[in-house]
Design an enzyme around this catalytic site. Sequence first.
Site, PDB file in Angstrom:
ATOM      1  CG  HIS A 278      43.927  38.569  31.523  1.00 50.55           C
ATOM      2  ND1 HIS A 278      43.915  37.606  32.505  1.00 50.55           N
ATOM      3  CD2 HIS A 278      42.731  38.454  30.871  1.00 50.55           C
ATOM      4  CE1 HIS A 278      42.776  36.951  32.467  1.00 50.55           C
ATOM      5  NE2 HIS A 278      42.027  37.449  31.484  1.00 50.55           N
ATOM      6  CD  GLU A 279      41.204  40.009  27.704  1.00 47.64           C
ATOM      7  OE1 GLU A 279      40.894  39.055  26.962  1.00 47.64           O
ATOM      8  OE2 GLU A 279      40.627  40.225  28.794  1.00 47.64           O
ATOM      9  CG  HIS A 282      42.403  34.572  27.354  1.00 46.94           C
ATOM     10  ND1 HIS A 282      42.171  33.493  28.177  1.00 46.94           N
ATOM     11  CD2 HIS A 282      41.925  35.658  28.016  1.00 46.94           C
ATOM     12  CE1 HIS A 282      41.574  33.904  29.289  1.00 46.94           C
ATOM     13  NE2 HIS A 282      41.426  35.218  29.220  1.00 46.94           N
ATOM     14  CD  GLU A 358      39.276  34.641  31.819  1.00 46.78           C
ATOM     15  OE1 GLU A 358      40.130  35.547  32.010  1.00 46.78           O
ATOM     16  OE2 GLU A 358      38.617  34.531  30.773  1.00 46.78           O
TER      17      GLU A 358
END
Length: 433
Positions: A278-279, A282, A358
């Site tokens: 997930h990070e 970004h 997100e």
Amino acid sequence: MAKKMGIIALFLFGVYVLCMYWYIFHSGGGTIPRAFQGTAADPVMFMSEKELNLSGEYSKIRNFLFFVVTPFEWLVYIVILLMGVSRYFEKVATSQTKWKLLQNAAYLFLLSFLLYVVLFPIEYYRYNLSKSYGISTQAFTSWMRDGVVDFWVNFGMTFIVVSVIYWLIKKSAKRWWLYAWLLTIPFTIFIMFLQPVVIDPLYNDFYPLKNKELETKILAIADQADIPAEHVYEVNMAQKTNALNAYVTGIGSNSRIVLWDTTLNRLTDNEILFIMAHEMGHYVEKHIYFGIAGYLLLTLVGLWITAKTMRWAIARYGHAIKITKMSDIHSLPLFLLITSFLLFASSPLSNYISRYQETRADQYAISLMNDRTAAVTAFQKLTISGLSEVNPPLLVKWFRYTHPTMLDRIMKVAETEEPKNEKPLKEEQKKGK
């Protein structure tokens, strides 16, 4: 005039507090829609009865504090101006030295210390609240140390910003906001570059990830995503909190992948890998650069509105708020009042953009890892660790949530997951209690 303005401000604040109290505690918002009851996103499926009760209480109190504290700060700024406290601080500062920078430093210290003292009871209540609900594990002395460090870090950066802004106002009363914005660009990038290696270590200890097997897995998916990462860092947060977190911070050569040790201790490798993916989403989608661009755009608009509003307020209410010229540093509380209001008013927009990013990062993580079960259980554990609401009231979502609600996140990553897949987590928790 000043007395009348003060009474009106107090009355409006009181009415606002009563309205927010009713909305947060009695409006009945934040319930789970019937269509989602019994699904993986329903907290009844993965939280104990005690956790559900604590989550409801804790969330309501925190939400109420959020909506009350910021307007309370505005009220403090108004009182400081109306009572002439800000002008008195400037007189004290100018009487001590002839050097302009030292005068600015003295004035800013007096104002910052006053605000620190006035707001300290609220901050202490927040700390004590978090500790009483089992979120914070931080000792009072450690919390005070962080508060003092925070005071001086903010003081240092505010001193630089305020000194430059008021110098620009003296040089160009009409276009200072534009010149200030142009200087904001390199300053913002510089601070983001320094954050991971200079500022963050003032609060916590960072060190390379001890679990080398996990680090190898994380770096492998980073390589799969074409992310130039050589190390993963962990930070000792267990002595301060039971909450879980992980993030990517910094820019350029100072960028870091960081995991809280609480996350390492309480999540499985697959859950951690999903969060890391997930990070990395970004990074891949360049959200940090879009974030910088959005911040700079909002800052440009905000400075322009602040300049116009300050000029109007001084022209109309200057006598009451004890300000004759914008270039006098004792007008700073007015500047802070306006900018704080604009930040609060613009937060629904900035939060909406953040929630979109997100969601994109969640989608990237699912496509990269293809492990929906780990995604669901990771979000469930994050909810439990922070006693979070999965479906907050609408205003809370607009003004507070930079991430999608857990209801949205779990349902999107679960897709076709059935509630029965999540029951073992609840049973496992009950055995451990």
